[in-house]
Design a protein around this motif. Structure first.
Motif, mmCIF file in Angstrom:
data_model
loop_
_atom_site.group_PDB
_atom_site.id
_atom_site.type_symbol
_atom_site.label_atom_id
_atom_site.label_comp_id
_atom_site.label_asym_id
_atom_site.label_seq_id
_atom_site.Cartn_x
_atom_site.Cartn_y
_atom_site.Cartn_z
ATOM 1 N N UNK A 1 -4.276 13.405 0.246
ATOM 2 C CA UNK A 1 -5.259 13.069 1.285
ATOM 3 C C UNK A 1 -5.313 11.553 1.519
ATOM 4 N N UNK A 2 -4.355 10.995 2.265
ATOM 5 C CA UNK A 2 -4.235 9.538 2.404
ATOM 6 C C UNK A 2 -5.237 8.857 3.336
ATOM 7 N N UNK A 3 -6.171 9.594 3.912
ATOM 8 C CA UNK A 3 -7.214 8.945 4.702
ATOM 9 C C UNK A 3 -8.337 8.455 3.795
ATOM 10 N N UNK A 4 -8.310 8.873 2.545
ATOM 11 C CA UNK A 4 -9.340 8.508 1.579
ATOM 12 C C UNK A 4 -8.717 7.695 0.444
ATOM 13 N N UNK A 5 -9.415 6.666 -0.026
ATOM 14 C CA UNK A 5 -8.934 5.935 -1.198
ATOM 15 C C UNK A 5 -9.706 6.344 -2.450
ATOM 16 N N UNK A 6 -10.824 7.037 -2.260
ATOM 17 C CA UNK A 6 -11.635 7.509 -3.384
ATOM 18 C C UNK A 6 -11.933 8.990 -3.205
ATOM 19 N N UNK A 7 -11.817 9.745 -4.286
ATOM 20 C CA UNK A 7 -12.136 11.172 -4.200
ATOM 21 C C UNK A 7 -13.597 11.373 -3.850
ATOM 22 N N UNK A 8 -13.864 12.389 -3.044
ATOM 23 C CA UNK A 8 -15.198 12.619 -2.500
ATOM 24 C C UNK A 8 -15.329 14.092 -2.149
ATOM 25 N N UNK A 9 -16.386 14.449 -1.441
ATOM 26 C CA UNK A 9 -16.621 15.841 -1.076
ATOM 27 C C UNK A 9 -15.430 16.440 -0.347
ATOM 28 N N UNK B 1 0.831 -1.200 0.000
ATOM 29 C CA UNK B 1 0.000 0.000 0.000
ATOM 30 C C UNK B 1 0.866 1.252 0.000
ATOM 31 N N UNK B 2 1.893 1.267 0.843
ATOM 32 C CA UNK B 2 2.798 2.422 0.904
ATOM 33 C C UNK B 2 3.465 2.638 -0.450
ATOM 34 N N UNK B 3 3.867 1.569 -1.097
ATOM 35 C CA UNK B 3 4.489 1.690 -2.420
ATOM 36 C C UNK B 3 3.499 2.262 -3.431
ATOM 37 N N UNK B 4 2.275 1.754 -3.424
ATOM 38 C CA UNK B 4 1.248 2.230 -4.360
ATOM 39 C C UNK B 4 0.939 3.702 -4.135
ATOM 40 N N UNK B 5 0.747 4.088 -2.871
ATOM 41 C CA UNK B 5 0.460 5.482 -2.548
ATOM 42 C C UNK B 5 1.630 6.373 -2.939
ATOM 43 N N UNK B 6 2.828 5.956 -2.612
ATOM 44 C CA UNK B 6 4.023 6.755 -2.902
ATOM 45 C C UNK B 6 4.228 6.930 -4.407
ATOM 46 N N UNK B 7 4.061 5.854 -5.159
ATOM 47 C CA UNK B 7 4.247 5.932 -6.605
ATOM 48 C C UNK B 7 3.172 6.801 -7.254
ATOM 49 N N UNK B 8 1.962 6.773 -6.682
ATOM 50 C CA UNK B 8 0.889 7.619 -7.201
ATOM 51 C C UNK B 8 1.223 9.091 -6.980
ATOM 52 N N UNK B 9 1.705 9.419 -5.783
ATOM 53 C CA UNK B 9 2.114 10.795 -5.477
ATOM 54 C C UNK B 9 3.242 11.224 -6.416
ATOM 55 N N UNK B 10 4.225 10.357 -6.551
ATOM 56 C CA UNK B 10 5.378 10.636 -7.416
ATOM 57 C C UNK B 10 4.941 10.888 -8.853
ATOM 58 N N UNK B 11 4.026 10.059 -9.340
ATOM 59 C CA UNK B 11 3.548 10.184 -10.718
ATOM 60 C C UNK B 11 2.790 11.490 -10.946
ATOM 61 N N UNK C 1 -3.272 19.452 -6.111
ATOM 62 C CA UNK C 1 -3.890 18.378 -5.323
ATOM 63 C C UNK C 1 -3.610 17.041 -6.004
ATOM 64 N N UNK C 2 -3.159 16.093 -5.221
ATOM 65 C CA UNK C 2 -2.909 14.740 -5.723
ATOM 66 C C UNK C 2 -4.199 13.940 -5.583
ATOM 67 N N UNK C 3 -4.711 13.352 -6.664
ATOM 68 C CA UNK C 3 -5.944 12.566 -6.566
ATOM 69 C C UNK C 3 -5.789 11.379 -5.629
ATOM 70 N N UNK C 4 -6.885 10.882 -5.123
ATOM 71 C CA UNK C 4 -6.856 9.652 -4.336
ATOM 72 C C UNK C 4 -6.486 8.489 -5.258
ATOM 73 N N UNK C 5 -6.286 7.323 -4.687
ATOM 74 C CA UNK C 5 -5.906 6.168 -5.499
ATOM 75 C C UNK C 5 -7.019 5.777 -6.466
#
Length: 347
Positions: A287-295, A164-174, A319-323
């Protein structure tokens, strides 16, 4: 025993109409694990005050972010469900803790397909009373009342899982590749400070002063298994380590407070304001408390947060989108499901 999976997220009003928003807020805020005060006080606060003022305001916020095909959270969650279903042989259903896509309906969908053993996945990286716990408690109540022969297991908080940390980190990096930013802010959904103390299974590790300065978060303890603040801080630490972020170029904050009780600090809106006033011209926020973008991500951060930043002199706000439906995130879920499915079922 035939296995099945139930993905569960927070939920959404059926529409951005004030009437639907009021119904949704009523269910959400009357949950004793969201506003954890005696029922009479919660009823007075929610039905006597909040529901007479907040629905119109919240409806306007929902209208800003609502998509043609519905609530972003619901649409994204449905796409996630479909992607996961394509990669596993077990039935995968979707439910929400609040709103019309109920957990009971999700479980019924699986039972109708012959499922006897359910893997319930709360779509929250960190454990909190108002998210994971309320889902698990309600699911067990529903199981006892309507599906007594059903077995339900759940995925524990996955905030520190390496994949999960790798996925989140790579998403931020991308998403930040090629972007010029001076500071990366990790903004997590806030909770009242008392929730941290109530979730302390040691009944003593978390002390009032520690909640503010995080001393207890840095001391190893069984309490960390259910400590929301520790888990948020740990996500920031692990991602910063993965991305080799320099000390002072990133920080953690908490958003979406309600009422006058002390909530986890520092507050996101004030942190954005402080960073802008301190000379930070270009900032990014995740916003790493959320896995899907929302309000909370699309309106509170991407709109209100950017407005605050510009008002104090900031220039570029990213803003970095959620996963959301990131394939690596889908792969994480599939991996956890397959690992669970290999475990022999017990009655």
């Amino acid at each position: 025993m035939k296995k099945g999976v139930l993905l569960v997220n927070l939920g959404s009003p059926d529409s951005p109409n004030p009437k639907d928003v009021k119904k949704y807020l009523g269910e959400f805020l009357m949950d004793p694990r969201v506003i954890d005060v005696p029922k009479w006080a919660r009823t007075l606060l929610v039905k006597g005050i909040i529901l007479n003022t907040r629905p119109k305001q919240s409806a306007k916020a929902y209208q800003k972010i609502w998509w043609e095909n519905g609530s972003p959270l619901i649409v994204i969650s449905e796409e996630l469900q479909q992607k996961v279903q394509e990669q596993v042989e077990y039935p995968v259903a979707l439910a929400m803790r609040y709103g019309s896509m109920t957990i009971k309906k999700g479980l019924q969908e699986l039972v109708d397909k012959g499922v006897e053993d359910v893997y319930l996945i709360p779509l929250y990286p960190q454990f909190a009373m108002a998210t994971t716990e309320t889902i698990l408690v309600l699911a067990e109540e529903i199981r006892q009342q309507h599906f007594p022969n059903l077995k339900i297991e759940s995925l524990p908080a996955f905030y520190n899982k390496p994949e999960y940390i790798k996925t989140l980190s790579e998403s931020i990096k991308s998403h930040l590749q090629g972007k010029n930013y001076d500071h990366l802010l990790f903004s997590y959904h806030g909770v009242p400070e008392r929730h941290i103390r109530k979730s302390d299974i040691t009944n003593g590790h978390c002390k009032p002063s520690d909640i503010i300065d995080c001393a207890c978060c840095k001391t190893e303890s069984k309490a960390h298994e259910f400590c929301y603040k520790h888990q948020c801080k740990e996500v920031t630490r692990l991602v910063a380590e993965y991305l080799n972020l320099e000390e002072g170029t990133y920080s953690t904050s908490f958003q979406s407070r309600l009422g006058f009780d002390p909530w986890l600090q520092p507050y996101t809106d004030r942190t954005i304001e402080r960073l802008g006033q301190s000379g930070i011209e270009n900032m990014a926020i995740v916003t790493p408390a959320f896995v899907s973008d929302c309000l909370e991500t699309l309106e509170e951060i991407a709109m209100e947060g950017e407005e605050i930043f510009h008002e104090v002199g900031g220039k570029d706000f990213t803003t970095v989108p959620c996963l959301n439906t990131d394939q690596n995130w889908v792969n994480n879920l599939v991996k956890w499901i397959e690992e669970w499915a290999k475990t022999p079922a017990t009655i």
